[in-house]
Design an enzyme around this catalytic site. Sequence first.
Site, PDB file in Angstrom:
ATOM      1  CE  LYS A  13      -2.261  -0.617   3.849  1.00  0.00           C
ATOM      2  NZ  LYS A  13      -2.063  -1.942   4.404  1.00  0.00           N
ATOM      3  NE  ARG A  88      -4.910  -0.415  10.252  1.00  0.00           N
ATOM      4  CZ  ARG A  88      -3.773  -0.094   9.659  1.00  0.00           C
ATOM      5  NH1 ARG A  88      -3.627   1.065   9.074  1.00  0.00           N
ATOM      6  NH2 ARG A  88      -2.775  -0.943   9.652  1.00  0.00           N
ATOM      7  NE  ARG A 127       6.717  -3.080   6.601  1.00  0.00           N
ATOM      8  CZ  ARG A 127       5.378  -2.977   6.588  1.00  0.00           C
ATOM      9  NH1 ARG A 127       4.766  -2.407   5.562  1.00  0.00           N
ATOM     10  NH2 ARG A 127       4.664  -3.436   7.589  1.00  0.00           N
ATOM     11  NE  ARG A 162       5.939  -0.463  10.767  1.00  0.00           N
ATOM     12  CZ  ARG A 162       4.794  -0.544  10.091  1.00  0.00           C
ATOM     13  NH1 ARG A 162       4.736  -0.120   8.850  1.00  0.00           N
ATOM     14  NH2 ARG A 162       3.723  -1.044  10.655  1.00  0.00           N
ATOM     15  NE  ARG A 174       1.283  -4.432  12.109  1.00  0.00           N
ATOM     16  CZ  ARG A 174       2.506  -4.655  11.617  1.00  0.00           C
ATOM     17  NH1 ARG A 174       3.348  -5.402  12.282  1.00  0.00           N
ATOM     18  NH2 ARG A 174       2.868  -4.113  10.488  1.00  0.00           N
TER      19      ARG A 174
HETATM   20  P1  ADP Z   1       0.507  -1.853   9.033  1.00  0.00           P
HETATM   21  O1  ADP Z   1      -0.523  -1.639   7.963  1.00  0.00           O
HETATM   22  O2  ADP Z   1       1.705  -2.602   8.568  1.00  0.00           O
HETATM   23  O3  ADP Z   1      -0.052  -2.394  10.313  1.00  0.00           O
HETATM   24  P2  ADP Z   1       0.627   1.039   9.480  1.00  0.00           P
HETATM   25  O4  ADP Z   1       1.858   1.837   9.345  1.00  0.00           O
HETATM   26  O5  ADP Z   1      -0.481   1.291   8.520  1.00  0.00           O
HETATM   27  O6  ADP Z   1       1.126  -0.463   9.401  1.00  0.00           O
HETATM   28  O7  ADP Z   1       0.032   1.153  10.955  1.00  0.00           O
HETATM   29  C1  ADP Z   1       0.815   0.882  12.080  1.00  0.00           C
HETATM   30  C2  ADP Z   1      -0.074   0.860  13.306  1.00  0.00           C
HETATM   31  O8  ADP Z   1      -0.666   2.143  13.491  1.00  0.00           O
HETATM   32  C3  ADP Z   1      -1.246  -0.113  13.246  1.00  0.00           C
HETATM   33  O9  ADP Z   1      -0.879  -1.428  13.632  1.00  0.00           O
HETATM   34  C4  ADP Z   1      -2.214   0.532  14.228  1.00  0.00           C
HETATM   35  O10 ADP Z   1      -1.815   0.274  15.562  1.00  0.00           O
HETATM   36  C5  ADP Z   1      -2.000   2.019  13.985  1.00  0.00           C
HETATM   37  N1  ADP Z   1      -2.941   2.541  12.979  1.00  0.00           N
HETATM   38  C6  ADP Z   1      -2.653   2.928  11.710  1.00  0.00           C
HETATM   39  N2  ADP Z   1      -3.754   3.347  11.058  1.00  0.00           N
HETATM   40  C7  ADP Z   1      -4.781   3.226  11.940  1.00  0.00           C
HETATM   41  C8  ADP Z   1      -6.189   3.489  11.882  1.00  0.00           C
HETATM   42  N3  ADP Z   1      -6.781   3.945  10.765  1.00  0.00           N
HETATM   43  N4  ADP Z   1      -6.915   3.251  13.003  1.00  0.00           N
HETATM   44  C9  ADP Z   1      -6.356   2.791  14.123  1.00  0.00           C
HETATM   45  N5  ADP Z   1      -5.055   2.516  14.250  1.00  0.00           N
HETATM   46  C10 ADP Z   1      -4.259   2.723  13.175  1.00  0.00           C
END
Ligand code: ADP
Length: 222
Positions: A13, A88, A127, A162, A174
């Site tokens: 993404k 999400r 990653r 990360r 996740r």
């Molecule tokens: P990934 O998709 O690999 O989990 P992201 O960088 O998109 O990584 O998100 C990292 C973390 O940030 C998520 O695991 C969550 O804890 C939080 N997060 C990101 N976007 C949201 C969202 N829209 N709502 C709630 N928590 C979020």
Amino acid sequence: MIIIMLGAQGTGKGTVAGLLSKSLNIPQISTGDIFRKNISEKTKLGIEADKYISKGELVPDNITVPMIEDRLKCEDAKNGAILDGFPRTIEQAEELDKMLRKMEKEVNLVINLITPKEEIIDRMLTRRVCTNQDCKATYNTKLHPPKVEGICDICGSPLKQRADDSDPEAIRKRLEIYDEKTSPLVDYYKKQNVLKTEEISISINRMGADVAKDIVKELKND
Ligand code: ADP
Ligand code: ZN
């Protein structure tokens, strides 16, 4: 134009969003990146969000939703944005529809990326991200390694894994949350007639850059 990136962790993404952002000249808004920047700067929002992120849980809506609303109101997003990591959940999608309506905007395109599960886990483990928060370039030690091991090609800062990518329990959590809470958004946007599904996989030799190129071509022909 409001574009949403949908798809499990590790599908690409961020890569596709970054390329689209450059070609279409609208900002990429990544909730994960905004949270990580706040965590590294130890802001109040960052300290609060980290409690959830480190465990692989979703940050509560009372933090996430206003953060996105403020970001969408910024001057650079007046012609649109590419949302990467938001919404999400169905609740977040409904909140987004509400805030866009107030701004006289709507979701124009949702790009749903799919990748085989074995490849996803492998990609999360391999990653690496640039530690410079203004760069945030991502690499993959197998598919897209930096020229010099551990160093960002673009800005020369050190790369790191990360925290939530190195903890198998956080990865599992996740992916589970994705299946349970995020995947229903596929139907939500199918009903709105804005969904476009794209497969990214080495098995069909189609990576993020190929998908981004095709989407830009289609958008420019419209
Ligand atoms: P990934 O998709 O690999 O989990 P992201 O960088 O998109 O990584 O998100 C990292 C973390 O940030 C998520 O695991 C969550 O804890 C939080 N997060 C990101 N976007 C949201 C969202 N829209 N709502 C709630 N928590 C979020
Ligand atoms: Zn960098």
